[in-house]
Design a protein around this motif. Structure first.
Motif, mmCIF file in Angstrom:
data_model
loop_
_atom_site.group_PDB
_atom_site.id
_atom_site.type_symbol
_atom_site.label_atom_id
_atom_site.label_comp_id
_atom_site.label_asym_id
_atom_site.label_seq_id
_atom_site.Cartn_x
_atom_site.Cartn_y
_atom_site.Cartn_z
ATOM 1 N N UNK A 1 9.351 13.148 3.770
ATOM 2 C CA UNK A 1 8.127 12.604 4.346
ATOM 3 C C UNK A 1 7.912 11.151 3.903
ATOM 4 N N UNK A 2 8.195 10.870 2.644
ATOM 5 C CA UNK A 2 8.064 9.498 2.156
ATOM 6 C C UNK A 2 9.096 8.581 2.817
ATOM 7 N N UNK A 3 10.303 9.113 2.995
ATOM 8 C CA UNK A 3 11.346 8.331 3.656
ATOM 9 C C UNK A 3 10.933 7.987 5.079
ATOM 10 N N UNK B 1 0.829 -1.199 0.000
ATOM 11 C CA UNK B 1 0.000 0.000 0.000
ATOM 12 C C UNK B 1 0.869 1.257 0.000
ATOM 13 N N UNK B 2 1.918 1.231 0.816
ATOM 14 C CA UNK B 2 2.844 2.366 0.856
ATOM 15 C C UNK B 2 3.524 2.541 -0.504
ATOM 16 N N UNK B 3 3.982 1.447 -1.076
ATOM 17 C CA UNK B 3 4.677 1.519 -2.372
ATOM 18 C C UNK B 3 3.784 2.076 -3.466
ATOM 19 N N UNK B 4 2.560 1.567 -3.548
ATOM 20 C CA UNK B 4 1.643 2.018 -4.604
ATOM 21 C C UNK B 4 1.323 3.498 -4.451
ATOM 22 N N UNK B 5 1.121 3.924 -3.209
ATOM 23 C CA UNK B 5 0.831 5.336 -2.938
ATOM 24 C C UNK B 5 2.011 6.207 -3.311
ATOM 25 N N UNK B 6 3.209 5.805 -2.926
ATOM 26 C CA UNK B 6 4.396 6.610 -3.184
ATOM 27 C C UNK B 6 4.786 6.593 -4.659
ATOM 28 N N UNK B 7 4.604 5.472 -5.305
ATOM 29 C CA UNK B 7 4.936 5.389 -6.731
ATOM 30 C C UNK B 7 4.057 6.325 -7.539
ATOM 31 N N UNK B 8 2.747 6.321 -7.264
ATOM 32 C CA UNK B 8 1.843 7.189 -8.001
ATOM 33 C C UNK B 8 2.145 8.654 -7.719
ATOM 34 N N UNK B 9 2.456 8.968 -6.463
ATOM 35 C CA UNK B 9 2.794 10.352 -6.107
ATOM 36 C C UNK B 9 4.055 10.796 -6.828
ATOM 37 N N UNK C 1 1.936 18.879 -1.069
ATOM 38 C CA UNK C 1 2.773 18.166 -0.092
ATOM 39 C C UNK C 1 2.337 16.717 0.030
ATOM 40 N N UNK C 2 3.292 15.837 0.320
ATOM 41 C CA UNK C 2 2.968 14.424 0.493
ATOM 42 C C UNK C 2 2.292 14.230 1.838
ATOM 43 N N UNK C 3 1.181 13.520 1.840
ATOM 44 C CA UNK C 3 0.423 13.282 3.068
ATOM 45 C C UNK C 3 0.862 11.967 3.692
ATOM 46 N N UNK C 4 1.706 12.062 4.711
ATOM 47 C CA UNK C 4 2.191 10.874 5.411
ATOM 48 C C UNK C 4 1.542 10.781 6.778
ATOM 49 N N UNK C 5 1.487 9.575 7.301
ATOM 50 C CA UNK C 5 0.904 9.356 8.618
ATOM 51 C C UNK C 5 1.744 10.044 9.693
ATOM 52 N N UNK C 6 1.085 10.744 10.600
ATOM 53 C CA UNK C 6 1.780 11.457 11.674
ATOM 54 C C UNK C 6 1.611 10.760 13.025
ATOM 55 N N UNK C 7 0.706 9.790 13.094
ATOM 56 C CA UNK C 7 0.421 9.109 14.359
ATOM 57 C C UNK C 7 1.373 7.933 14.543
ATOM 58 N N UNK C 8 2.561 8.243 15.059
ATOM 59 C CA UNK C 8 3.583 7.209 15.169
ATOM 60 C C UNK C 8 4.510 7.511 16.333
ATOM 61 N N UNK C 9 4.819 6.473 17.102
ATOM 62 C CA UNK C 9 5.781 6.591 18.186
ATOM 63 C C UNK C 9 6.928 5.635 17.909
ATOM 64 N N UNK C 10 8.138 6.124 17.673
ATOM 65 C CA UNK C 10 9.252 5.240 17.327
ATOM 66 C C UNK C 10 9.611 4.304 18.471
ATOM 67 N N UNK C 11 10.120 3.151 18.102
ATOM 68 C CA UNK C 11 10.630 2.189 19.071
ATOM 69 C C UNK C 11 12.144 2.304 19.099
#
Length: 206
Positions: free
Chosen positions: A147-149, A41-49, A74-84
């Motif tokens: 943002x994609x990275x 899903x991430x790949x398809x979204x980023x490839x099209x963008x 701007x690229x819309x990336x998920x912001x709800x994330x807490x790194x481990x």
């Protein structure tokens, strides 16, 4: 008649567009090897963008006469994330014996590398641009790549593919607390510039 773009910005944008083509081709090459639905899903979204952004850039530079280039969306990336943080028995890494062994981790690593490289190229291109519209386009492109990275890195971090080593808390605090705020009033103090201007320095003797 003078050209509408400078030599430096022309060559930098040329490098960006050429690298973007390679990036799109590479993403298409790796896409069949992705198995995790979240990664696909991430790949398809980023490839099209990336394709859409490339097309906008091509259209802008081919019709650019000092006006018309827009920064783009701007690229819309998920912001709800807490790194481990920390290492949890990371898997050993080594080159694959053949392309048949490419897995989700390899795909994500390749995708992350593409975005990091592209972000660097685009911000360098922006620094060489004289045209303000083209400069804004390169700047936004660099932000989009970052943002994609980070979106790919989030996936890798959650999957345990990209673990974050840490130092002891005391070491971390010692390193960062070493820095203190600057004295904002120092340069504005009465007589500062006068004292600076009247300072004498030793002369070199021959």
């Amino acid at each position: 008649m003078a050209a509408h773009l400078g030599a430096h910005e022309t060559m930098e944008v040329h490098e960006v567009l050429s690298a973007t083509i390679t990036g799109i081709n590479t993403m298409q090459l790796y896409r069949p090897h992705a198995k995790d639905p979240q990664l696909t899903q991430i790949m398809d979204k980023q490839l099209q963008f990336t394709i859409d952004e490339y097309n906008r850039c091509v259209q802008a530079v081919q019709h650019l006469s000092g006006q018309g280039a827009t920064p783009g969306s701007p690229y819309a990336a998920s912001k709800n994330f807490t790194p481990t943080y920390g290492l949890d028995h990371p898997a050993p890494a080594s080159p694959n014996a053949s392309a048949n062994q490419i897995d989700d981790r390899d795909v994500a690593c390749a995708l992350l590398g593409l975005h990091k490289s592209s972000a660097s190229m685009k911000i360098i291109a922006a620094l060489e641009c004289a045209n303000p519209q083209l400069r804004s386009m390169m700047q936004q492109g660099a932000v989009n790549c970052s943002e994609q990275a980070y979106e790919v890195w989030q996936y890798m971090n959650q999957a345990g593919y990209y673990q974050v080593p840490t130092m002891k808390e005391m070491t971390t605090n010692t390193v960062l607390n070493h820095y203190q705020p600057a004295n904002a009033n120092a340069m504005g103090a009465p007589g500062y510039y006068q004292r600076t201007a009247t300072m004498t320095y030793p002369t070199m003797t021959q």
